[in-house]
Design an enzyme around this catalytic site. Sequence first.
Site, PDB file in Angstrom:
ATOM      1  N   ARG A  20       0.813  -1.201   0.000  1.00 16.30           N
ATOM      2  CA  ARG A  20       0.000   0.000   0.000  1.00 16.30           C
ATOM      3  C   ARG A  20       0.849   1.253   0.000  1.00 16.30           C
ATOM      4  NH1 ARG A  20      -4.270  -1.131   3.830  1.00 16.30           N
ATOM      5  NH2 ARG A  20      -5.219  -1.937   1.938  1.00 16.30           N
ATOM      6  N   TYR A  21       2.020   1.154   0.597  1.00 19.00           N
ATOM      7  CA  TYR A  21       2.903   2.311   0.732  1.00 19.00           C
ATOM      8  C   TYR A  21       4.128   2.130  -0.163  1.00 19.00           C
ATOM      9  CZ  TYR A  21       0.188   3.231   4.988  1.00 19.00           C
ATOM     10  OH  TYR A  21      -0.817   3.484   5.891  1.00 19.00           O
ATOM     11  N   ARG A  69       7.378  -0.014   1.635  1.00 22.06           N
ATOM     12  CA  ARG A  69       7.212  -1.107   2.592  1.00 22.06           C
ATOM     13  C   ARG A  69       5.951  -1.896   2.265  1.00 22.06           C
ATOM     14  NH1 ARG A  69       5.642   3.737   4.182  1.00 22.06           N
ATOM     15  NH2 ARG A  69       4.090   4.108   5.816  1.00 22.06           N
ATOM     16  N   CYS A  90      -3.442 -18.136  14.853  1.00 20.61           N
ATOM     17  CA  CYS A  90      -3.126 -17.299  16.002  1.00 20.61           C
ATOM     18  C   CYS A  90      -3.224 -18.151  17.258  1.00 20.61           C
ATOM     19  CB  CYS A  90      -4.119 -16.141  16.110  1.00 20.61           C
ATOM     20  SG  CYS A  90      -3.932 -14.982  14.757  1.00 20.61           S
ATOM     21  N   CYS A 134      -8.956 -13.304  18.564  1.00 25.49           N
ATOM     22  CA  CYS A 134      -9.531 -12.107  19.169  1.00 25.49           C
ATOM     23  C   CYS A 134     -10.881 -11.838  18.521  1.00 25.49           C
ATOM     24  CB  CYS A 134      -8.601 -10.922  18.951  1.00 25.49           C
ATOM     25  SG  CYS A 134      -6.900 -11.299  19.402  1.00 25.49           S
ATOM     26  N   CYS A 161     -11.116  -9.082  15.828  1.00 23.92           N
ATOM     27  CA  CYS A 161     -10.062  -9.099  14.802  1.00 23.92           C
ATOM     28  C   CYS A 161     -10.539  -8.572  13.445  1.00 23.92           C
ATOM     29  CB  CYS A 161      -9.541 -10.517  14.625  1.00 23.92           C
ATOM     30  SG  CYS A 161      -8.225 -10.612  13.394  1.00 23.92           S
ATOM     31  N   ARG A 184      -9.239  -9.289  10.700  1.00 25.84           N
ATOM     32  CA  ARG A 184      -9.170 -10.365   9.714  1.00 25.84           C
ATOM     33  C   ARG A 184      -9.989 -11.565  10.160  1.00 25.84           C
ATOM     34  NH1 ARG A 184      -3.226  -8.924   9.601  1.00 25.84           N
ATOM     35  NH2 ARG A 184      -3.215  -7.163   8.153  1.00 25.84           N
ATOM     36  N   ASP A 233     -11.665  -0.942  13.274  1.00 22.14           N
ATOM     37  CA  ASP A 233     -12.061  -0.996  11.868  1.00 22.14           C
ATOM     38  C   ASP A 233     -13.550  -1.321  11.723  1.00 22.14           C
ATOM     39  OD1 ASP A 233      -9.486  -0.480  10.851  1.00 22.14           O
ATOM     40  OD2 ASP A 233      -8.925  -2.592  11.055  1.00 22.14           O
ATOM     41  N   ASP A 290      -7.350   3.348  10.279  1.00 16.84           N
ATOM     42  CA  ASP A 290      -6.960   2.699   9.037  1.00 16.84           C
ATOM     43  C   ASP A 290      -8.130   2.959   8.087  1.00 16.84           C
ATOM     44  OD1 ASP A 290      -5.233   1.342   7.410  1.00 16.84           O
ATOM     45  OD2 ASP A 290      -4.986  -0.338   8.794  1.00 16.84           O
ATOM     46  N   LYS A 329      -3.190   4.359   6.978  1.00 17.73           N
ATOM     47  CA  LYS A 329      -3.395   4.907   8.313  1.00 17.73           C
ATOM     48  C   LYS A 329      -3.400   6.430   8.282  1.00 17.73           C
ATOM     49  CE  LYS A 329      -1.041   0.965  10.310  1.00 17.73           C
ATOM     50  NZ  LYS A 329      -0.579   0.369   9.048  1.00 17.73           N
TER      51      LYS A 329
END
Length: 374
Positions: free
Chosen positions: A114-115, A118, A127, A131, A134, A136, A298, A335, A342
């Site tokens: 996206r950037y 990086r 995981c 969570c 989450c 995702r 999000d 985000d 961000k």
Amino acid sequence: MEEDEGSLKVKKPPLGLAKKTDWRTILRDSVSTPTALANSLNLSKDEISEVCDNYPAMINPYYLSLVKKKGDPIYKQCVPDVKELQDYVGEEDPLCEEPDHQQRKGVPSLVTHRYPDRLLFRVSNQCAMFCRFCTRKRKVGHPKKNPTPKEISEAIIYIKNHSEIRDVILSGGDPLMLGDKQLETIIRNVYNILKKRKNSIIRIGTRMPCVLPQRVTKGLCRMLKKYHPLFINTHFNHPSEITPESRKACGMLVDSGIPMGNQTVLLKGVNDDPAVMKELVQGLINMRVRPYYLYQADLVRGTNHFRTTVQKGLEIYKALRGHTSGLCVPNYVIDAPGGGGKIPLLPEYVVSISKDKVVLKNYENKKFEYLQIE
Ligand SMILES: *Cc1c(COP(=O)(O)O)cnc(C)c1O
Ligand code: SF4
């Protein structure tokens, strides 16, 4: 929130035993089936089943041992809740990370680029605890969505072919769910590409120091320190997650020369309170973990009961900045939905700005003037 505090009988796992055994053994004792969850948390199996059919659950015995009572901030983060099924707003993939969303052609499925300099490389889909909030949650834990060796090598080739990439963030799921050897192979490949590039770094995003600190072994530290400059961003959301075990894990990583940062998600009923957040960020700094980002939650379907307003986030930021060590103050960001990246959120400290004068407000709301010359 109206919680029935009396009714929880969390069957405490034998943590004395867990302390002695290795992380894989602890993970193996996780509760994940609706029956096990219902039994160990004294909940209705039907409700849990319905939630788990849509979003899998898994709580390892270490993290479960941090739950003190029903509905507490640890409980909310890990126990499935019927509220997850009541959302009609929010998207499955609000950050547009899925490949079909990626505008740029030829970006491999495990990469989000996206950037300019990086990228994010999702090396694992597992995981140590799922969570409930989450971002995702649509894919975390699905065995069918585990990265394949082919996908991993496509991502590595992409990094090789894009000489502008100087910062690779290993993400997931949780990269530390991979074994040391498998993880090292990926890191070594990335490291060998990046070391020829100017000012390159590798970062790992992992919640392990918080949710399963036993994963941080001497062997892991010995391996990671070969690939400096390597940074770790972890993910603590509440002061109760700071325990002797997590303190030890963070200490071992920092002692291996790894600068540690922390990302916190602002969550209703968990940490949407200036006093709680202050205790968290001070606790983190005390373990030499630098608060890096505070995320506005999000817009993910199934997580709306965790969302707070941006005003709340700004209030919390204001309660930190100036009131405690600057080292403790994370950047508060959203985000941006739709893949905008961000975006920082800041309370208004600039009252007015003209050619020769800037009027400012400090943390105590007192006004100050700064005269400028062109
Ligand atoms: C967060 C993120 C990064 C890293 O952002 P920094 O501000 O450099 O920490 C990179 N790529 C993606 C897709 C991200 O979401
Ligand atoms: S550790 Fe991170 S990726 Fe895994 S479930 Fe929690 S928030 Fe999601």
